[in-house]
Design an enzyme around this catalytic site. Structure first.
Site, PDB file in Angstrom:
ATOM      1  N   ASN A  60       0.863  -1.184   0.000  1.00 20.92           N
ATOM      2  CA  ASN A  60       0.000   0.000   0.000  1.00 20.92           C
ATOM      3  C   ASN A  60       0.897   1.230   0.000  1.00 20.92           C
ATOM      4  O   ASN A  60       1.441   1.613   1.032  1.00 20.92           O
ATOM      5  CB  ASN A  60      -0.885  -0.047   1.250  1.00 20.92           C
ATOM      6  CG  ASN A  60      -1.854   1.120   1.321  1.00 20.92           C
ATOM      7  OD1 ASN A  60      -1.861   1.996   0.462  1.00 20.92           O
ATOM      8  ND2 ASN A  60      -2.667   1.136   2.369  1.00 20.92           N
TER       9      ASN A  60
ATOM     10  N   ARG B 186      -2.679  -2.024  -3.360  1.00 24.99           N
ATOM     11  CA  ARG B 186      -3.831  -1.144  -3.212  1.00 24.99           C
ATOM     12  C   ARG B 186      -3.605   0.045  -4.142  1.00 24.99           C
ATOM     13  O   ARG B 186      -2.581   0.729  -4.054  1.00 24.99           O
ATOM     14  CB  ARG B 186      -3.916  -0.657  -1.767  1.00 24.99           C
ATOM     15  CG  ARG B 186      -5.064   0.270  -1.552  1.00 24.99           C
ATOM     16  CD  ARG B 186      -5.122   0.726  -0.116  1.00 24.99           C
ATOM     17  NE  ARG B 186      -6.331   1.477   0.109  1.00 24.99           N
ATOM     18  CZ  ARG B 186      -6.659   1.995   1.274  1.00 24.99           C
ATOM     19  NH1 ARG B 186      -5.878   1.819   2.317  1.00 24.99           N
ATOM     20  NH2 ARG B 186      -7.770   2.673   1.423  1.00 24.99           N
TER      21      ARG B 186
ATOM     22  N   HIS C  27     -12.326   3.760  -0.023  1.00 17.66           N
ATOM     23  CA  HIS C  27     -12.392   2.739   1.031  1.00 17.66           C
ATOM     24  C   HIS C  27     -13.150   1.518   0.509  1.00 17.66           C
ATOM     25  O   HIS C  27     -13.746   0.765   1.280  1.00 17.66           O
ATOM     26  CB  HIS C  27     -13.139   3.229   2.289  1.00 17.66           C
ATOM     27  CG  HIS C  27     -12.440   4.274   3.087  1.00 17.66           C
ATOM     28  ND1 HIS C  27     -13.125   5.284   3.723  1.00 17.66           N
ATOM     29  CD2 HIS C  27     -11.134   4.450   3.380  1.00 17.66           C
ATOM     30  CE1 HIS C  27     -12.251   6.051   4.361  1.00 17.66           C
ATOM     31  NE2 HIS C  27     -11.031   5.572   4.164  1.00 17.66           N
TER      32      HIS C  27
ATOM     33  N   ARG D 152     -10.367  16.263   7.187  1.00 18.81           N
ATOM     34  CA  ARG D 152     -11.139  16.680   6.011  1.00 18.81           C
ATOM     35  C   ARG D 152     -12.513  17.195   6.436  1.00 18.81           C
ATOM     36  O   ARG D 152     -13.136  16.625   7.330  1.00 18.81           O
ATOM     37  CB  ARG D 152     -11.332  15.523   5.030  1.00 18.81           C
ATOM     38  CG  ARG D 152     -10.057  15.013   4.395  1.00 18.81           C
ATOM     39  CD  ARG D 152     -10.394  13.997   3.289  1.00 18.81           C
ATOM     40  NE  ARG D 152      -9.221  13.297   2.828  1.00 18.81           N
ATOM     41  CZ  ARG D 152      -9.028  11.983   2.980  1.00 18.81           C
ATOM     42  NH1 ARG D 152      -9.939  11.222   3.569  1.00 18.81           N
ATOM     43  NH2 ARG D 152      -7.933  11.440   2.531  1.00 18.81           N
TER      44      ARG D 152
ATOM     45  N   GLU E 235      -8.315  -4.555   5.425  1.00 22.08           N
ATOM     46  CA  GLU E 235      -8.122  -4.268   4.006  1.00 22.08           C
ATOM     47  C   GLU E 235      -7.000  -5.118   3.419  1.00 22.08           C
ATOM     48  O   GLU E 235      -7.076  -5.547   2.272  1.00 22.08           O
ATOM     49  CB  GLU E 235      -7.851  -2.773   3.820  1.00 22.08           C
ATOM     50  CG  GLU E 235      -9.111  -1.967   4.100  1.00 22.08           C
ATOM     51  CD  GLU E 235      -8.877  -0.471   4.161  1.00 22.08           C
ATOM     52  OE1 GLU E 235      -8.447   0.007   5.215  1.00 22.08           O
ATOM     53  OE2 GLU E 235      -9.133   0.207   3.167  1.00 22.08           O
TER      54      GLU E 235
END
Ligand code: AMP
Length: 397
Positions: free
Chosen positions: A7, A91, A180, A241, A384
């Site tokens: 990743n 990923r 996601h 965010r 994940e």
């Protein structure tokens, strides 16, 4: 059979080597500050001592070389030969409209990842560099790209189109993509598995609440809506965010303070959310501590976060005309029982009732709704890396 999961972020590289027979993680680690002074590799082999290497990493190629060296290390390594890695799962942030499933990387796939640089300017270039670096050091070992946007590709047009002139969609593919995806896919499948709901007749809401936060509506196993948009900025309030905001705010601040659009977007991505509202931290634990010490801004940030999640749940219940199960996942969703309770306090009209002892559930799979709750509520830890490894294995096996 071992799968290496990679990743790559703009200046980082996370990895896990997973034995797919036992599903055990053989080793995991992190390369930090790639391309910046102070680069560091932290390698954690399961059952052995941690290895920390402070060494300059000018790019992701050097990082990948160091990861392979650590995996093969005589003392802290976990494999003897590189051929013990059967495939690598990467990923990849953005696959635009092109990929709704993982793919084995070839030159065409690389071109699409490159074409999406504009859509994922921080991640896609790093993802491609990571793929090229792995190909160079592991020739012949299949590389698989698993896109963060893929699971959301089943959204209908009415959910993914923005109400702006259609030509921007036609010319530039401007639309909601969602992110996601690996987590929403993994957790929704797990929810179906443990709830016993009929996958072909089910309405789920998955709340991935972490530093990055997103929520999705999954009907009959397929994503029908999700809160993140063209980029991960849209939707819920996150660590740094803003989530949803009136775009006119940007024009207003730009005129008042003479900031450029890039500066304003940086503010919305990195200085807003829990950090911006509370002025304390982007970390939910710090914000809670400040609230408990009487900090009003921290209290309002927490309330606003819960309120936004509850509003999205309401919207997705409407979108699916009902909900059978709601699942909380990621750092906050898995660990913060108080937040789960505060969010679910808005959902009395749905007949949602949590058990009292759910408050102490941390990081483990659990049904947290009371027996008389009309909607089942779960905590399911996301994974994940395992999901990427499983999808990689399915393609190369
Ligand atoms: P993630 O991005 O999924 O790793 O989630 C990171 C966020 O989860 C951070 O803001 C943490 O504060 C939050 N988190 C992790 N553990 C806990 C906990 N026990 N209670 C509350 N928040 C937590």
């Amino acid at each position: 059979m071992n799968i290496l999961v990679i990743n790559c972020g703009s200046s980082s590289l996370k990895y896990q080597l997973i034995d797919m027979d036992s599903k055990n993680v053989l080793a995991k680690g992190l390369c930090e500050r790639i391309g910046i002074e102070g680069s560091k590799l932290t390698h954690e082999p399961t059952g052995k001592d941690k290895l920390v290497v402070n060494q300059p990493m000018k790019d992701h190629q050097v990082a990948v070389d160091m990861v392979i060296k650590a995996l093969l290390d005589a003392k802290q390594g976990v494999i003897k030969n590189i051929s013990e890695i059967s495939a690598v799962g990467h990923r990849v942030l953005h696959g635009s409209k092109y990929y709704s499933d993982p793919v084995i990387v070839n030159e065409d796939v690389k071109k699409v990842i490159k074409d999406c640089f504009d859509l994922g300017p921080l991640h896609n270039p790093a993802n491609l560099t990571g793929i090229n670096a792995c190909e160079a050091v592991m020739p012949g070992i299949p590389q698989v790209a698993v896109f963060d946007t893929a699971f959301h590709q089943t959204m209908p047009e009415k959910a993914f189109l923005y109400a702006i002139p259609y030509e921007y969609y036609e010319k530039y593919n401007i639309r909601k993509y969602g992110f996601h995806g690996t987590s929403h896919s993994y957790v929704s499948k797990k929810t179906l598995e443990i709830s016993g709901l009929d996958p072909k007749d089910s309405k789920l809401i998955i709340a991935h609440l972490g530093n990055g936060a997103s929520i999705s509506a999954v009907q009959n196993g397929k994503c029908v809506d999700t809160s993140m948009g063209l980029t991960p900025l849209e939707g819920l309030i996150m660590g740094t965010r803003s989530g949803d905001i009136d775009p006119a705010v940007l024009q207003y601040i730009a005129h008042k303070e003479g900031q450029t659009i890039d500066e304003l977007l940086n503010m919305l991505n990195k200085k807003s959310g829990m950090l911006g509202m509370s002025g304390v931290s982007s970390d939910f634990r710090d914000v809670k501590k400040a609230e408990d010490e009487g900090n009003h801004r921290a209290k309002v940030a927490n309330e606003a976060f819960d309120y936004r999640v509850a509003k999205y749940i309401g919207a997705y219940v409407a979108a699916m005309n009902g909900v059978d199960a709601i699942t909380f996942t990621a750092g906050v969703g898995e660990n913060d029982g108080l937040k789960r309770a505060q969010i679910c306090a808005y959902l009395g009209y749905l007949g949602v009732k949590l058990t009292e002892d759910q408050i102490s559930i941390r990081g483990k799979e659990a049904l947290i709704s009371a027996p008389n709750s009309k909607v089942k509520v779960y905590v399911i830890p996301t994974n994940e890396e395992l999901s990427i490894a499983q999808q990689t294995l399915a393609l190369v096996h």
